[in-house]
Scaffold this active site. Structure first.
Site, PDB file in Angstrom:
ATOM      1  N   PRO A 246       7.433  -0.458  -2.823  1.00 53.51           N
ATOM      2  CG  PRO A 246       5.147  -0.934  -2.669  1.00 53.51           C
ATOM      3  CD  PRO A 246       6.271  -0.214  -1.971  1.00 53.51           C
ATOM      4  CD  GLU A 247      11.299  -0.229  -8.124  1.00 52.15           C
ATOM      5  OE1 GLU A 247      11.378  -0.213  -9.357  1.00 52.15           O
ATOM      6  OE2 GLU A 247      12.286  -0.224  -7.372  1.00 52.15           O
TER       7      GLU A 247
ATOM      8  CE  LYS B  98       5.645   3.635  -5.027  1.00 47.82           C
ATOM      9  NZ  LYS B  98       6.636   4.616  -5.483  1.00 47.82           N
TER      10      LYS B  98
ATOM     11  CD  GLN C  58      -0.444   8.749   0.693  1.00 45.85           C
ATOM     12  OE1 GLN C  58       0.705   8.853   0.301  1.00 45.85           O
ATOM     13  NE2 GLN C  58      -1.434   9.448   0.143  1.00 45.85           N
TER      14      GLN C  58
ATOM     15  NE  ARG D 173      15.627   5.402  -3.622  1.00 47.52           N
ATOM     16  CZ  ARG D 173      14.483   5.048  -4.217  1.00 47.52           C
ATOM     17  NH1 ARG D 173      13.711   5.955  -4.783  1.00 47.52           N
ATOM     18  NH2 ARG D 173      14.114   3.777  -4.240  1.00 47.52           N
TER      19      ARG D 173
END
Ligand SMILES: [Zn+2]
Length: 278
Positions: A2-3, A53, A70, A253
């Protein structure tokens, strides 16, 4: 992974369930945190704030719960007294008379004094969160000219949480498309106009993504609504110039860009093709 916008929406959902009401149940799996159960019972959660995060749950008692999911940790919201059916191992329960928020499987958990939380090793290392309301264009520009970052390729730099927290692959792709910059460019080589454009895109793209998906349809109809202009649009025409969007790999990526709007200057191309010095 997730961003920033997704993490912030998840934090909003937790906050909506629990903020402001007295806690009737406080439970920690971790033995070292047991002493806080009694201290925090009857207290309230003031806010739930993402930093990259990590998630910071601020209590009204000058204490902050730090959690980092994590790859495996997950928060859930449940009605008070109920627990989702799951095989995951429960780590934290924070419950009011209405709702509970439950953390499963995470192991990176700590409680700090709120005033000291900035010294937590993870938080001390990461850059400012792009969705932090205090983060602005001037701060983004300052980051870009910082010696630690100025000579890094943008394609890799925008994924580095030490540069800015909360950016991931789709935001990187969309920021560089909006700023009309190739991923081989470096902050040090940008002229003032390009640097401003990039700083503005770093602010604008994550915020639009966060807002749009928060307020669904009404926002989606607005002109400024967020949608992918380049990400996963290989072969489709660029909305600015009509060239076909190209897919490549940048910093291991998938990367999507417009070969005309985001043309790589010759100097950057030569540098990119040069074998790396050891
Ligand atoms: Zn284009």
């Amino acid at each position: 992974m997730p961003e920033g916008p997704e993490i912030r929406r998840a934090a909003d959902a937790l906050a909506a369930a629990i903020v402001g009401e007295p806690l009737v149940t406080v439970w920690f799996h971790d033995r070292a945190l047991k002493k806080y159960e009694r201290v925090l019972r009857g207290r309230r959660i003031e806010s739930i704030e993402p930093r990259g995060k990590a998630l910071l749950t601020h209590f009204d008692y000058g204490l902050t719960l730090y959690t980092h999911n994590q790859l495996y940790g997950v928060w859930r919201v449940a009605k008070a007294g109920t627990r989702p059916r799951t095989r995951r191992s429960l780590r934290i329960v924070l419950e009011t008379s209405e709702n509970a928020i439950l953390l499963y499987s995470a192991t990176d958990i700590a409680i700090w004094k709120t005033d000291d939380i900035g010294s937590h090793p993870f938080l001390a290392r990461i850059g400012p969160d792009v969705l932090d309301p205090a983060f602005d264009v001037a701060a983004a520009k300052a980051r870009l000219v910082d010696r630690r970052f100025a000579r890094r390729n943008l394609g890799a730099l925008l994924l580095d949480q030490e540069f800015l927290a909360g950016l991931g692959n789709y935001l990187r792709v969309e920021i560089l498309w909006q700023a009309k910059l190739a991923p081989e460019r470096r902050p040090a080589d940008l002229d003032a106009r390009e640097r401003t454009r990039l700083a503005e895109a770093i602010l604008d793209v994550p915020v639009r993504s966060y807002r749009m998906r928060t307020n669904s349809r009404a926002k989606a109809l607005q002109k400024t609504a967020f949608r992918f202009r380049a990400y996963h649009r290989a072969g489709k025409p660029c909305e600015r110039c009509g060239s076909a969007i190209v897919r490549a790999t940048v910093a291991s990526r998938p990367f999507h860009f417009c070969p005309l709007c985001q043309k790589t200057p010759d100097a950057a191309m030569k540098r990119a093709l040069r074998p790396a010095r050891s």
